[in-house]
Design a protein around this motif. Structure first.
Motif, short mmCIF file in Angstrom:
data_model
loop_
_atom_site.label_atom_id
_atom_site.label_comp_id
_atom_site.label_asym_id
_atom_site.label_seq_id
_atom_site.Cartn_x
_atom_site.Cartn_y
_atom_site.Cartn_z
N LYS A 31 44.45 39.83 43.81
CA LYS A 31 44.87 39.08 42.62
C LYS A 31 45.31 37.66 43.00
CE LYS A 31 46.52 42.96 39.77
NZ LYS A 31 47.73 43.61 39.20
N LYS A 32 46.01 37.55 44.11
CA LYS A 32 46.49 36.23 44.54
C LYS A 32 45.33 35.34 44.99
CE LYS A 32 51.09 37.90 45.62
NZ LYS A 32 52.02 38.40 46.66
N VAL A 33 44.36 35.94 45.66
CA VAL A 33 43.16 35.19 46.04
C VAL A 33 42.42 34.72 44.79
CG1 VAL A 33 40.86 35.40 47.07
CG2 VAL A 33 42.86 36.27 48.29
N LEU A 34 42.26 35.60 43.83
CA LEU A 34 41.57 35.27 42.59
C LEU A 34 42.29 34.14 41.86
CD1 LEU A 34 39.37 35.89 40.50
CD2 LEU A 34 40.87 37.65 39.55
N LYS A 35 43.61 34.22 41.78
CA LYS A 35 44.37 33.18 41.07
C LYS A 35 44.28 31.84 41.80
CE LYS A 35 48.68 32.18 38.70
NZ LYS A 35 48.65 30.74 39.02
N ALA A 36 44.30 31.87 43.13
CA ALA A 36 44.19 30.62 43.88
C ALA A 36 42.83 29.96 43.63
CB ALA A 36 44.37 30.89 45.38
N LEU A 61 41.29 44.00 39.02
CA LEU A 61 41.11 42.54 39.05
C LEU A 61 40.58 42.04 37.71
CD1 LEU A 61 39.58 41.52 42.50
CD2 LEU A 61 41.85 41.00 41.60
N THR A 62 39.66 42.77 37.13
CA THR A 62 39.08 42.36 35.85
C THR A 62 40.13 42.39 34.75
OG1 THR A 62 36.92 43.20 36.52
CG2 THR A 62 37.24 42.81 34.19
N LYS A 63 40.94 43.42 34.71
CA LYS A 63 42.03 43.49 33.72
C LYS A 63 42.98 42.31 33.90
CE LYS A 63 42.04 48.56 33.73
NZ LYS A 63 42.82 49.74 34.18
N TYR A 64 43.29 42.01 35.15
CA TYR A 64 44.18 40.89 35.46
C TYR A 64 43.57 39.56 34.99
CZ TYR A 64 46.54 37.38 38.39
OH TYR A 64 47.21 36.27 38.83
N ALA A 65 42.28 39.37 35.26
CA ALA A 65 41.61 38.13 34.86
C ALA A 65 41.60 37.98 33.34
CB ALA A 65 40.19 38.10 35.40
N ILE A 66 41.30 39.07 32.62
CA ILE A 66 41.26 39.01 31.16
C ILE A 66 42.63 38.65 30.60
CG2 ILE A 66 40.99 40.43 29.07
CD1 ILE A 66 38.78 41.96 30.62
N LYS A 67 43.67 39.19 31.20
CA LYS A 67 45.03 38.98 30.70
C LYS A 67 45.63 37.64 31.11
CE LYS A 67 49.61 41.18 30.63
NZ LYS A 67 50.44 42.29 31.15
N GLU A 68 45.38 37.24 32.36
CA GLU A 68 46.11 36.10 32.92
C GLU A 68 45.27 34.85 33.21
OE1 GLU A 68 49.31 36.18 33.23
OE2 GLU A 68 49.71 38.33 32.97
N LEU A 69 43.94 35.01 33.32
CA LEU A 69 43.10 33.88 33.75
C LEU A 69 41.99 33.63 32.74
CD1 LEU A 69 42.73 34.98 37.50
CD2 LEU A 69 44.53 33.54 36.51
N PRO A 70 42.30 33.01 31.61
CA PRO A 70 41.29 32.81 30.56
C PRO A 70 40.09 32.00 31.05
CG PRO A 70 43.27 31.48 30.15
CD PRO A 70 43.61 32.44 31.25
N GLY A 71 38.90 32.53 30.75
CA GLY A 71 37.68 31.84 31.14
C GLY A 71 37.16 32.21 32.51
N MET A 72 37.88 33.09 33.23
CA MET A 72 37.41 33.51 34.55
C MET A 72 36.35 34.58 34.38
SD MET A 72 37.82 32.72 37.67
CE MET A 72 37.54 33.22 39.35
N ILE A 73 35.19 34.35 34.98
CA ILE A 73 34.04 35.25 34.82
C ILE A 73 33.92 36.12 36.07
CG2 ILE A 73 31.55 35.38 34.45
CD1 ILE A 73 31.74 32.59 33.15
N MET A 74 34.21 37.39 35.90
CA MET A 74 34.20 38.33 37.03
C MET A 74 32.85 39.00 37.17
SD MET A 74 37.21 38.11 38.34
CE MET A 74 37.17 39.55 39.42
N GLY A 75 32.32 39.00 38.40
CA GLY A 75 31.07 39.67 38.70
C GLY A 75 31.19 40.46 39.98
N VAL A 76 30.16 41.22 40.30
CA VAL A 76 30.18 42.09 41.48
C VAL A 76 28.94 41.84 42.33
CG1 VAL A 76 30.26 44.46 42.31
CG2 VAL A 76 31.47 43.85 40.22
#
Length: 222
Positions: A31-36, A61-76
């Motif tokens: 989560k911290k890497v993603l936020k950075a 991570l996807t739940k976190y991005a949806i809640k806290e990081l608007p516009g972050m596009i998560m892929g695998v």
């Protein structure tokens, strides 16, 4: 369900020009890497699902991005079959990246209108991927082929969009070489999110490194 359409994802890839690649089995660290990366300006993240229970980490991570990081596009990334692609799409993956070209993955993703980017290494593979509906082809491993390969395939197929992964580093010389050859975007893993950054939990440095890399991409594309 994907939060972003495949056209929105493709446009974001073209607009930003860079996708950070990352995997770790520690959810809080991830989560911290993603936020950075997000704070540094990245708007896509390829979670390279290579470890046991990777899907559980990605789901959180996807739940976190949806809640806290608007516009972050998560892929695998590192998806190797249609079943795995379906699992990650059920966990909210907005795009699927693979090391190889597999039609079962194409079918699974196209059915749900999710962008997929297969690893290709020949013009024949690239052409087949595009026949199967691929928007942006992953050139993998990028360091084996290099910018000259991209320049070569863009001659007969100027419509092909290429994303090299492997052999990409956040330097002006390296990025200029790729973008001058005609790539649409690049995927960058350990050259950007280094083992030292992870070991030292230096998220401020990661944020700055992402900012710097995006600035270089923007400069060399002009």
């Amino acid at each position: 369900m994907a939060q972003f359409s495949r056209l929105e994802v493709a446009q974001a890839m073209k607009d930003t020009g860079m996708i950070p690649l990352f995997f770790h089995n520690d959810i809080e660290l991830s989560k911290k890497v993603l936020k950075a990366c997000y704070d540094g300006g990245a708007r896509l993240m390829e979670f390279t699902a290579r470890g046991d229970f990777a899907h559980e980490v990605f789901g959180e991570l996807t739940k976190y991005a949806i809640k806290e990081l608007p516009g972050m596009i998560m892929g695998v990334g590192s998806v190797t079959d249609g079943a795995a692609a379906s699992l990650y799409m059920a966990l909210g993956a907005n795009f699927i990246v693979t090391p190889v070209l597999r039609e079962d993955i194409a079918i699974a993703c196209n059915r749900k209108k999710v962008l997929w980017s297969p690893g290709c290494g020949t013009l024949t593979e690239i052409a087949r991927a595009e026949e199967l509906g691929c928007e942006i082809v992953k050139l993998f491993p990028g360091d084996i082929y290099g910018p000259q390969f991209v320049k070569g395939i863009k001659g007969p197929q100027p419509w092909t969009s290429v994303m090299p992964t492997g052999g990409v580093s956040p330097t002006e010389e390296n990025l200029r070489g790729w973008f001058d050859a005609g790539v649409t975007c690049v995927g960058m893993g350990s050259q950007l999110i280094s083992k030292d950054i992870i070991a030292n939990k230096d998220y401020a440095k990661l944020e700055q490194d992402v900012k710097n890399a995006l600035a270089i991409v923007k400069a060399v594309r002009k």
